[in-house]
Scaffold this active site. Structure first.
Site, mmCIF file in Angstrom:
data_model
loop_
_atom_site.group_PDB
_atom_site.id
_atom_site.type_symbol
_atom_site.label_atom_id
_atom_site.label_comp_id
_atom_site.label_asym_id
_atom_site.label_seq_id
_atom_site.Cartn_x
_atom_site.Cartn_y
_atom_site.Cartn_z
ATOM 1 N N CYS A 50 11.696 -11.458 -3.047
ATOM 2 C CA CYS A 50 10.618 -10.906 -2.214
ATOM 3 C C CYS A 50 10.146 -11.944 -1.198
ATOM 4 C CB CYS A 50 9.449 -10.493 -3.113
ATOM 5 S SG CYS A 50 7.962 -10.094 -2.190
ATOM 6 N N HIS A 113 3.421 -9.650 -7.491
ATOM 7 C CA HIS A 113 4.334 -8.722 -6.831
ATOM 8 C C HIS A 113 4.161 -7.286 -7.332
ATOM 9 C CE1 HIS A 113 8.082 -7.682 -4.752
ATOM 10 N NE2 HIS A 113 8.389 -6.967 -5.811
ATOM 11 N N ASN A 153 0.625 -0.059 5.131
ATOM 12 C CA ASN A 153 1.615 0.971 4.806
ATOM 13 C C ASN A 153 1.947 0.796 3.348
ATOM 14 O OD1 ASN A 153 2.054 2.107 7.370
ATOM 15 N ND2 ASN A 153 3.354 0.380 7.926
ATOM 16 N N SER A 161 8.119 -1.915 3.961
ATOM 17 C CA SER A 161 9.366 -2.634 3.722
ATOM 18 C C SER A 161 9.379 -3.357 2.376
ATOM 19 C CB SER A 161 9.590 -3.646 4.852
ATOM 20 O OG SER A 161 8.506 -4.568 4.882
ATOM 21 N N HIS A 164 5.367 -5.462 -2.537
ATOM 22 C CA HIS A 164 4.361 -6.506 -2.755
ATOM 23 C C HIS A 164 3.074 -6.112 -2.009
ATOM 24 C CE1 HIS A 164 3.678 -10.875 -3.817
ATOM 25 N NE2 HIS A 164 2.581 -10.510 -3.190
ATOM 26 N N HIS A 166 0.304 -5.776 0.353
ATOM 27 C CA HIS A 166 0.039 -6.481 1.616
ATOM 28 C C HIS A 166 -0.418 -5.492 2.685
ATOM 29 C CE1 HIS A 166 4.064 -4.842 2.359
ATOM 30 N NE2 HIS A 166 3.822 -4.980 3.648
ATOM 31 N N GLN A 168 -1.074 -5.308 7.299
ATOM 32 C CA GLN A 168 -0.766 -5.948 8.578
ATOM 33 C C GLN A 168 -1.999 -5.920 9.473
ATOM 34 O OE1 GLN A 168 2.892 -5.174 10.656
ATOM 35 N NE2 GLN A 168 3.631 -3.861 9.012
HETATM 36 P P1 H2U Z 1 5.480 -3.514 6.242
HETATM 37 O O1 H2U Z 1 5.902 -3.515 4.822
HETATM 38 O O2 H2U Z 1 4.238 -2.678 6.475
HETATM 39 O O3 H2U Z 1 6.615 -3.201 7.145
HETATM 40 O O4 H2U Z 1 5.004 -5.029 6.582
HETATM 41 C C1 H2U Z 1 5.794 -6.148 6.366
HETATM 42 C C2 H2U Z 1 5.849 -6.995 7.609
HETATM 43 O O5 H2U Z 1 6.378 -8.269 7.230
HETATM 44 C C3 H2U Z 1 6.746 -6.455 8.699
HETATM 45 O O6 H2U Z 1 5.956 -6.175 9.851
HETATM 46 C C4 H2U Z 1 7.084 -8.794 8.309
HETATM 47 C C5 H2U Z 1 7.739 -7.585 8.969
HETATM 48 O O7 H2U Z 1 7.886 -7.810 10.350
HETATM 49 N N1 H2U Z 1 8.019 -9.798 7.821
HETATM 50 C C6 H2U Z 1 7.833 -11.134 8.177
HETATM 51 O O8 H2U Z 1 6.914 -11.440 8.919
HETATM 52 N N2 H2U Z 1 8.672 -12.086 7.651
HETATM 53 C C7 H2U Z 1 9.735 -11.827 6.835
HETATM 54 O O9 H2U Z 1 10.413 -12.725 6.388
HETATM 55 C C8 H2U Z 1 10.059 -10.420 6.504
HETATM 56 C C9 H2U Z 1 9.114 -9.365 6.980
HETATM 57 ZN ZN ZN Z 2 6.578 -10.249 -4.059
#
Ligand code: H2U
Ligand code: ZN
Length: 346
Positions: A50, A113, A153, A161, A164, A166, A168
């Site tokens: 992760c 996580h 999201n 994505s 975990h 989180h 934004q």
């Molecule tokens: P989402 O799960 O809402 O997509 O948010 C995760 C964000 O994490 C996503 O915008 C960022 C992606 O650009 N990210 C990083 O900044 N670094 C990473 O190594 C992977 C993902």
């Molecule tokens: Zn994690």
């Protein structure tokens, strides 16, 4: 006799000044559409792969610290970039473009996580609220920033994505569309009435009770009259704070409390980790604007089970949003659920 529980009608959203079509009779139709497959819900407390877990590698050679509660970093794939040159082009009155700059960040809610908002401790959610406040204050004061959008999201279905916990933040030099619509409506209402639009709306809802999901001393959670998504929920601060930064310590606790209670009800609805997009709407950067009333929207896609989701397609793309179950029946279902999370029940 026109009956809201039976007859097709449209409802007005005073925040966006748009209408939604409600077709309560349609819930009786058979369903033969797509069935969503949900991933099994067993997650480890720490996942080596992760990119949000403490101590792990992210894109671009970054390494997360071994953080203890929340952790904020700049998005490695930011949609908006600081220092983008300003400017615009308009080769024709119908053809316009304008530079947009900004800052995108990611906030990890917890080093764990496997947790979700619903399953986090209240004290840890309070730390998340404090982190949101700090980020909002910092970014709102950053030169060139016009609006700070904090959003989460949740779930693969919503394009998240990573499970975990989180969220934004996208802080931009532009005021985004949804915010601009709400700003215009709130400002006009405040100028005409001397109270915020949501003060008066909330008063109506607290009296009616029909669309309330749960309340505490500082926040109310309700399915808005004009909900588009089946189990859409709005959180409204009971005092007309213009932004997260104006919440007292007790109000911040109240926000943590209502977040946990609403997400727990969501998870209990179909006994899954309920997917949604969630985010705050609050005062844009610049002088304090008393017309703004802090609130948050939950937009969850699920309709009638863990596997049947709503899509905004067809008529909704070409004409207007539409829903089948009424806001009142959705609120009643959420209201009737327990606030004990299904995963903690033995
Ligand atoms: P989402 O799960 O809402 O997509 O948010 C995760 C964000 O994490 C996503 O915008 C960022 C992606 O650009 N990210 C990083 O900044 N670094 C990473 O190594 C992977 C993902
Ligand atoms: Zn994690």
């Amino acid at each position: 006799m026109f009956d809201l529980t039976e007859h097709p009608h449209r409802r007005y959203n005073p925040l966006t000044r748009e209408w939604v079509l409600v077709s309560p009779h349609r819930t009786k139709r058979p369903w033969q559409g797509q069935v969503e497959k949900l991933a099994p819900e067993t997650r480890p407390q720490y996942d080596l792969k992760c990119y949000l877990c403490p101590g792990n590698d992210r894109a671009g050679g970054h390494k997360n610290p071994v953080y203890q509660n929340t952790f904020v970093f700049e998005n490695d794939f930011a949609a908006l970039i600081p220092g983008t040159p300003s400017g615009s082009v308009a080769p024709h009155p119908l053809i316009q473009a304008e530079a947009a700059s900004g800052v995108c960040k990611v906030i990890c809610f917890s080093p764990r996580h496997d947790l979700t908002v619903a399953e986090m401790e209240l004290a840890d959610l309070r730390t998340v609220v404090d982190t949101w406040v700090d980020q909002y204050v910092e970014l709102n004061q950053t030169a060139g920033i016009a609006y700070v959008e904090i959003f989460e999201n949740r779930g693969e279905m919503m394009g998240c994505s990573n499970p975990h916990p989180h969220c934004q933040i996208w802080a931009s030099s532009i005021v985004p569309n949804e915010v601009a619509k709400e700003a215009a409506a709130q400002e006009e209402y405040f100028a005409a009435n001397g109270r915020t639009l949501l003060t008066d709306y909330l008063e109506f809802e607290l009296k009616s009770g029909e669309r309330l999901v749960c309340v505490n001393d500082h926040f109310a959670a309700l399915v808005p009259w004009w909900a588009v998504w089946p189990f859409e929920v709005m959180l409204i601060s009971r005092r007309a704070a213009t932004g997260l930064d104006e919440l007292s310590s007790d109000e911040r606790d109240g926000l943590a409390d209502i977040l946990k209670r609403v997400t727990t009800r969501y998870d209990n609805l179909f006994e899954i980790s309920f997917p949604y997009s969630f985010g705050f709407h609050q005062r844009p950067a610049g002088p304090r604007n008393p017309a703004w009333h802090l609130h948050a929207h939950f937009y969850p896609p699920l309709l009638r089970s863990a596997t049947v989701r709503k899509f905004l397609v067809g008529y909704e793309m070409l004409a207007m949003p539409q829903r089948d179950i009424t806001a009142e029946s959705a609120a009643a279902r959420l209201r009737d659920l327990t606030e004990v999370h299904y995963r903690t029940r033995s």
